[in-house]
Motif scaffolding. Structure first.
Motif, PDB file in Angstrom:
ATOM      1  N   GLU A  91       0.836  -1.215   0.000  1.00 36.92           N
ATOM      2  CA  GLU A  91       0.000   0.000   0.000  1.00 36.92           C
ATOM      3  C   GLU A  91       0.864   1.254   0.000  1.00 36.92           C
ATOM      4  N   HIS A  92       1.973   1.235   0.738  1.00 30.33           N
ATOM      5  CA  HIS A  92       2.894   2.379   0.765  1.00 30.33           C
ATOM      6  C   HIS A  92       3.519   2.598  -0.620  1.00 30.33           C
ATOM      7  N   ILE A  93       3.875   1.511  -1.296  1.00 38.27           N
ATOM      8  CA  ILE A  93       4.503   1.609  -2.616  1.00 38.27           C
ATOM      9  C   ILE A  93       3.516   2.162  -3.642  1.00 38.27           C
ATOM     10  N   THR A  94       2.304   1.585  -3.683  1.00 38.64           N
ATOM     11  CA  THR A  94       1.312   2.034  -4.675  1.00 38.64           C
ATOM     12  C   THR A  94       0.884   3.476  -4.425  1.00 38.64           C
ATOM     13  N   ASN A  95       0.803   3.866  -3.161  1.00 39.81           N
ATOM     14  CA  ASN A  95       0.445   5.254  -2.848  1.00 39.81           C
ATOM     15  C   ASN A  95       1.540   6.214  -3.306  1.00 39.81           C
ATOM     16  N   ARG A 136      -1.824   5.399 -15.099  1.00 45.91           N
ATOM     17  CA  ARG A 136      -1.063   4.832 -13.980  1.00 45.91           C
ATOM     18  C   ARG A 136      -1.536   5.423 -12.644  1.00 45.91           C
ATOM     19  N   ARG A 137      -1.855   6.704 -12.655  1.00 46.01           N
ATOM     20  CA  ARG A 137      -2.358   7.315 -11.413  1.00 46.01           C
ATOM     21  C   ARG A 137      -3.657   6.642 -10.977  1.00 46.01           C
ATOM     22  N   ILE A 138      -4.559   6.412 -11.936  1.00 40.87           N
ATOM     23  CA  ILE A 138      -5.834   5.759 -11.613  1.00 40.87           C
ATOM     24  C   ILE A 138      -5.598   4.326 -11.138  1.00 40.87           C
ATOM     25  N   ALA A 139      -4.710   3.599 -11.856  1.00 37.12           N
ATOM     26  CA  ALA A 139      -4.425   2.203 -11.489  1.00 37.12           C
ATOM     27  C   ALA A 139      -3.818   2.114 -10.093  1.00 37.12           C
ATOM     28  N   MET A 140      -2.875   3.021  -9.780  1.00 33.17           N
ATOM     29  CA  MET A 140      -2.233   2.997  -8.465  1.00 33.17           C
ATOM     30  C   MET A 140      -3.194   3.457  -7.363  1.00 33.17           C
ATOM     31  N   THR A 199      -4.133   1.143  -4.290  1.00 35.00           N
ATOM     32  CA  THR A 199      -3.990   1.627  -2.907  1.00 35.00           C
ATOM     33  C   THR A 199      -5.284   1.441  -2.131  1.00 35.00           C
ATOM     34  N   ASP A 200      -6.419   1.769  -2.760  1.00 36.45           N
ATOM     35  CA  ASP A 200      -7.725   1.601  -2.106  1.00 36.45           C
ATOM     36  C   ASP A 200      -8.000   0.128  -1.811  1.00 36.45           C
ATOM     37  N   ASN A 201      -7.659  -0.737  -2.774  1.00 28.84           N
ATOM     38  CA  ASN A 201      -7.871  -2.175  -2.561  1.00 28.84           C
ATOM     39  C   ASN A 201      -6.991  -2.705  -1.429  1.00 28.84           C
ATOM     40  N   ASP A 251      -8.501  -1.654   1.847  1.00 32.94           N
ATOM     41  CA  ASP A 251      -9.669  -2.487   2.148  1.00 32.94           C
ATOM     42  C   ASP A 251      -9.228  -3.865   2.657  1.00 32.94           C
ATOM     43  N   MET A 252      -8.193  -4.403   2.004  1.00 34.23           N
ATOM     44  CA  MET A 252      -7.689  -5.718   2.402  1.00 34.23           C
ATOM     45  C   MET A 252      -7.086  -5.683   3.809  1.00 34.23           C
ATOM     46  N   ILE A 253      -6.369  -4.586   4.120  1.00 38.38           N
ATOM     47  CA  ILE A 253      -5.796  -4.439   5.463  1.00 38.38           C
ATOM     48  C   ILE A 253      -6.917  -4.385   6.503  1.00 38.38           C
ATOM     49  N   GLY A 254      -7.988  -3.662   6.175  1.00 38.71           N
ATOM     50  CA  GLY A 254      -9.131  -3.588   7.092  1.00 38.71           C
ATOM     51  C   GLY A 254      -9.765  -4.949   7.324  1.00 38.71           C
ATOM     52  N   GLU A 255      -9.935  -5.721   6.244  1.00 42.07           N
ATOM     53  CA  GLU A 255     -10.535  -7.054   6.373  1.00 42.07           C
ATOM     54  C   GLU A 255      -9.623  -8.001   7.156  1.00 42.07           C
ATOM     55  N   LEU A 256      -8.322  -7.941   6.862  1.00 44.26           N
ATOM     56  CA  LEU A 256      -7.368  -8.811   7.569  1.00 44.26           C
ATOM     57  C   LEU A 256      -7.280  -8.446   9.053  1.00 44.26           C
ATOM     58  N   THR A 257      -7.324  -7.138   9.341  1.00 42.79           N
ATOM     59  CA  THR A 257      -7.281  -6.690  10.746  1.00 42.79           C
ATOM     60  C   THR A 257      -8.510  -7.174  11.505  1.00 42.79           C
ATOM     61  N   LEU A 258      -9.673  -7.065  10.863  1.00 41.04           N
ATOM     62  CA  LEU A 258     -10.912  -7.550  11.471  1.00 41.04           C
ATOM     63  C   LEU A 258     -10.845  -9.056  11.722  1.00 41.04           C
TER      64      LEU A 258
END
Length: 288
Positions: free
Chosen positions: A20-24, A243-247, A251-253, A256-263
């Protein structure tokens, strides 16, 4: 088992967080490059309109346009395709859309296509399918200067004038907005003239010195160069926007994945604690 499972989840959270840090960061870099490329693109459009208006003016003020530059005066046996892609990935469907359109046109071409690849992705695709690449330019589109565009255009114009090719088509991505880009195919040579009846015409025939042919021999290469350069600059703008849109989506995905994994981690941890408490209570009851 629960401890091992929780350890795996924490490892995944760290991995996705790093991604997420890289894509952001890539999104922020692409946004900065997009602003710069868009500024260059807008300036290029001014020169483009100047050249095209000059050619349009000659077309409407003289009846002595050299026939070799006009559509319908020569049989189309061989076509040169200038395919503008990027040299890098991670930009969504940017490259695949251009390649798909170029492959469709080339597949429908009954003659032997001449391919000029600007950008590595297009070159790699057609080279793997045993197409001959006449010329290749592997620099990132934003790094190609107007002087280098002359090196791209000159061999193509020479082939057209000598009759080795009968048509020049450029396929690139057109910039609509920062959120929308479209694949565009433009025939550079020969010209197709649509006489506009509302175009202001002079009562007298305009004389061009030293001759109309000499004027066209100067203007046509400039026209092709500015069109190729404009397409490359516009394509670079679209690449950074894609590339900006793809990244941003990546980043959003990731978030979301971090939120699901944390839960999931918290639920697993809570279940493990509950299970331990149950075992302690059960052991205490057994000692009574």
């Amino acid at each position: 088992m629960a401890t091992n499972n929780m350890r795996d989840i924490k490892r995944r959270i760290r991995s996705v967080s790093s991604m997420e840090h890289i894509t952001n960061a890539m999104k922020l870099v692409s946004a900065a490059k997009l602003r710069k490329a868009k500024n260059t693109f807008e300036k290029t459009q001014e020169y483009f309109h100047y050249v095209t208006e000059s050619i349009e003016e000659i077309f409407h003020h003289t009846n002595e346009v050299p026939s070799e530059y006009l559509k319908g005066n020569r049989e189309i046996k061989s076509t040169c395709y200038i395919i503008v892609t990027s040299s890098r990935g991670l930009c969504g469907s940017f490259n695949s859309n251009i390649i798909k359109e170029a492959a469709r046109q080339i597949a429908e071409d009954r003659g032997k296509p001449v391919i000029v690849a600007v950008g590595g992705k297009g070159k790699e695709y057609f080279e793997k399918r045993d197409y001959d690449i006449f010329e290749e330019y592997m620099l990132p589109p934003e790094s190609i200067s107007f002087l280098e565009t002359h090196d791209i255009s000159k061999p193509i114009i020479d082939m057209y004038n000598s009759g080795q090719i009968d048509e020049v088509v450029i396929i690139y991505t057109s910039f609509v907005s920062s959120l929308e880009q479209k694949v565009r195919s433009v025939t550079l040579l020969p010209f197709e003239i649509n006489r506009d009846p509302d175009f202001p015409r002079l009562e007298k025939q305009v004389d061009y010195e030293p001759s109309v042919e000499e004027v066209f021999n100067y203007l046509v290469p400039k026209y092709v160069e500015i069109m190729v350069y404009g397409a490359i600059v516009e394509s670079a703008t679209c690449e950074h926007a894609a590339r900006r849109i793809a990244m941003e989506n990546a980043t959003d995905n990731a978030r979301d994945m971090i939120g699901e994994l944390t839960l999931y981690y918290n639920r697993t941890r809570q279940a493990a604690i509950t299970n331990e408490i149950s075992e302690i209570v059960g052991g205490a009851e057994a000692l009574k």
